[in-house]
Motif scaffolding. Structure first.
Motif, PDB file in Angstrom:
ATOM      1  N   SER A 123      -4.672  -8.794  12.536  1.00  0.00           N
ATOM      2  CA  SER A 123      -5.822  -8.815  11.635  1.00  0.00           C
ATOM      3  C   SER A 123      -5.813  -7.651  10.633  1.00  0.00           C
ATOM      4  O   SER A 123      -5.972  -7.880   9.429  1.00  0.00           O
ATOM      5  N   PRO A 124      -5.597  -6.392  11.064  1.00  0.00           N
ATOM      6  CA  PRO A 124      -5.513  -5.329  10.055  1.00  0.00           C
ATOM      7  C   PRO A 124      -4.303  -5.475   9.125  1.00  0.00           C
ATOM      8  O   PRO A 124      -4.402  -5.197   7.932  1.00  0.00           O
ATOM      9  N   PHE A 125      -3.167  -5.944   9.668  1.00  0.00           N
ATOM     10  CA  PHE A 125      -1.976  -6.120   8.841  1.00  0.00           C
ATOM     11  C   PHE A 125      -2.234  -7.137   7.737  1.00  0.00           C
ATOM     12  O   PHE A 125      -1.847  -6.923   6.583  1.00  0.00           O
ATOM     13  N   LEU A 126      -2.900  -8.241   8.065  1.00  0.00           N
ATOM     14  CA  LEU A 126      -3.226  -9.235   7.042  1.00  0.00           C
ATOM     15  C   LEU A 126      -4.196  -8.675   6.008  1.00  0.00           C
ATOM     16  O   LEU A 126      -4.107  -8.996   4.818  1.00  0.00           O
ATOM     17  N   GLU A 127      -5.106  -7.827   6.450  1.00  0.00           N
ATOM     18  CA  GLU A 127      -6.035  -7.204   5.505  1.00  0.00           C
ATOM     19  C   GLU A 127      -5.291  -6.256   4.556  1.00  0.00           C
ATOM     20  O   GLU A 127      -5.573  -6.222   3.361  1.00  0.00           O
ATOM     21  N   TYR A 128      -4.323  -5.516   5.072  1.00  0.00           N
ATOM     22  CA  TYR A 128      -3.541  -4.621   4.223  1.00  0.00           C
ATOM     23  C   TYR A 128      -2.687  -5.412   3.237  1.00  0.00           C
ATOM     24  O   TYR A 128      -2.532  -5.012   2.076  1.00  0.00           O
ATOM     25  N   ILE A 129      -2.158  -6.542   3.685  1.00  0.00           N
ATOM     26  CA  ILE A 129      -1.383  -7.401   2.777  1.00  0.00           C
ATOM     27  C   ILE A 129      -2.281  -7.950   1.681  1.00  0.00           C
ATOM     28  O   ILE A 129      -1.900  -8.000   0.511  1.00  0.00           O
ATOM     29  N   MET A 130      -3.511  -8.348   2.037  1.00  0.00           N
ATOM     30  CA  MET A 130      -4.432  -8.868   1.040  1.00  0.00           C
ATOM     31  C   MET A 130      -4.724  -7.821  -0.036  1.00  0.00           C
ATOM     32  O   MET A 130      -4.676  -8.107  -1.233  1.00  0.00           O
ATOM     33  N   TYR A 131      -5.013  -6.582   0.372  1.00  0.00           N
ATOM     34  CA  TYR A 131      -5.292  -5.540  -0.611  1.00  0.00           C
ATOM     35  C   TYR A 131      -4.058  -5.205  -1.433  1.00  0.00           C
ATOM     36  O   TYR A 131      -4.162  -4.891  -2.627  1.00  0.00           O
ATOM     37  N   THR A 132      -2.873  -5.305  -0.855  1.00  0.00           N
ATOM     38  CA  THR A 132      -1.645  -5.063  -1.605  1.00  0.00           C
ATOM     39  C   THR A 132      -1.434  -6.147  -2.652  1.00  0.00           C
ATOM     40  O   THR A 132      -1.075  -5.854  -3.794  1.00  0.00           O
ATOM     41  N   ILE A 133      -1.683  -7.390  -2.294  1.00  0.00           N
ATOM     42  CA  ILE A 133      -1.536  -8.493  -3.245  1.00  0.00           C
ATOM     43  C   ILE A 133      -2.548  -8.357  -4.376  1.00  0.00           C
ATOM     44  O   ILE A 133      -2.214  -8.558  -5.550  1.00  0.00           O
ATOM     45  N   ILE A 134      -3.778  -7.993  -4.041  1.00  0.00           N
ATOM     46  CA  ILE A 134      -4.789  -7.789  -5.079  1.00  0.00           C
ATOM     47  C   ILE A 134      -4.369  -6.662  -6.008  1.00  0.00           C
ATOM     48  O   ILE A 134      -4.494  -6.765  -7.234  1.00  0.00           O
ATOM     49  N   LEU A 135      -3.854  -5.579  -5.461  1.00  0.00           N
ATOM     50  CA  LEU A 135      -3.432  -4.445  -6.277  1.00  0.00           C
ATOM     51  C   LEU A 135      -2.270  -4.823  -7.188  1.00  0.00           C
ATOM     52  O   LEU A 135      -2.266  -4.460  -8.377  1.00  0.00           O
ATOM     53  N   TYR A 136      -1.297  -5.558  -6.672  1.00  0.00           N
ATOM     54  CA  TYR A 136      -0.161  -5.960  -7.504  1.00  0.00           C
ATOM     55  C   TYR A 136      -0.566  -6.950  -8.592  1.00  0.00           C
ATOM     56  O   TYR A 136       0.006  -6.960  -9.666  1.00  0.00           O
ATOM     57  N   SER A 137      -1.557  -7.791  -8.308  1.00  0.00           N
ATOM     58  CA  SER A 137      -1.969  -8.767  -9.315  1.00  0.00           C
ATOM     59  C   SER A 137      -2.821  -8.136 -10.410  1.00  0.00           C
ATOM     60  O   SER A 137      -2.829  -8.610 -11.538  1.00  0.00           O
ATOM     61  N   VAL A 138      -3.520  -7.065 -10.100  1.00  0.00           N
ATOM     62  CA  VAL A 138      -4.391  -6.423 -11.081  1.00  0.00           C
ATOM     63  C   VAL A 138      -3.629  -5.425 -11.947  1.00  0.00           C
ATOM     64  O   VAL A 138      -3.830  -5.350 -13.143  1.00  0.00           O
ATOM     65  N   GLY A 139      -2.770  -4.656 -11.341  1.00  0.00           N
ATOM     66  CA  GLY A 139      -2.109  -3.622 -12.135  1.00  0.00           C
ATOM     67  C   GLY A 139      -0.870  -3.095 -11.459  1.00  0.00           C
ATOM     68  O   GLY A 139      -0.108  -3.831 -10.847  1.00  0.00           O
ATOM     69  N   THR A 140      -0.708  -1.802 -11.565  1.00  0.00           N
ATOM     70  CA  THR A 140       0.502  -1.164 -11.062  1.00  0.00           C
ATOM     71  C   THR A 140       0.401  -0.894  -9.569  1.00  0.00           C
ATOM     72  O   THR A 140      -0.662  -0.947  -8.982  1.00  0.00           O
TER      73      THR A 140
END
Length: 184
Positions: A38-55
């Motif tokens: 569950s935490p790993f999936l949450e970290y992946i979600m925030y990483t994907i959001i960060l990569y889609s928004v910017g650097t």
């Protein structure tokens, strides 16, 4: 130790029994899902959001903040669930009538929730360092981990405050839902 001294001390055996009673570490699937997947999936979600928004230059900061958020949410959720469960089963009234002071009982619950969140914090910290390739020196890792420990202690205090406020209300579920939505 006489009877009066026993009222004002924290009992580590009660902390152990509280920890065993409220946290399902006997179930291996619970540990895998709740503490790792569950935490790993949450970290992946925030990483994907960060990569889609910017650097990706802020990836370390975002992931470290998410680790702190997940640990704080875990403590507050655990403390509020403990009080909710005890109130629904009418165990809380028995504990309040015991000769131990109420603040000592709350501190013992807080220590049990702290230990559970500390386990989650260590697992999350290792996951972020290994899978997201964040490079820290040993000194930086110790400083960051020390800051997390202070954040967890503050989260225990907030959880005890929220739990104490819920004792005054008739509908604890509504109060806990409001608290959890305000944290998120």
């Amino acid at each position: 130790m006489n009877y009066k001294e026993e009222e004002h001390t924290v009992s580590f055996s009660r902390i152990k029994y509280t920890f065993i009673n409220y946290f399902e570490y006997s179930s291996f699937s619970y540990i895998i899902f709740e503490k790792i997947i569950s935490p790993f999936l949450e970290y992946i979600m925030y990483t994907i959001i960060l990569y889609s928004v910017g650097t990706s230059s802020y990836l370390g900061s975002i992931l470290l903040g998410t680790i702190g958020f997940v640990a704080v949410r875990n403590i507050v959720l655990n403390l509020t669930n403990m009080i909710r469960q005890e109130k629904s089963q009418s165990i809380l009234e028995l504990k309040e009538a015991s000769p131990k002071e109420l603040i000592i009982l709350c501190i013992e619950k807080g220590i049990a929730a702290f230990i559970d969140s500390l386990i989650l914090l260590v697992i999350s910290f290792v996951i972020v360092i290994l899978f997201f390739n964040l490079n820290f020196s040993l000194f930086q890792a110790i400083i960051i981990f020390g800051i997390y420990i202070l954040i967890l202690i503050e989260a225990v205090a907030f959880g005890i405050i929220f739990s104490g406020m819920s004792l005054l209300l008739k509908n604890t579920n509504l109060f806990f839902n409001i608290v959890m939505s305000s944290i998120q």
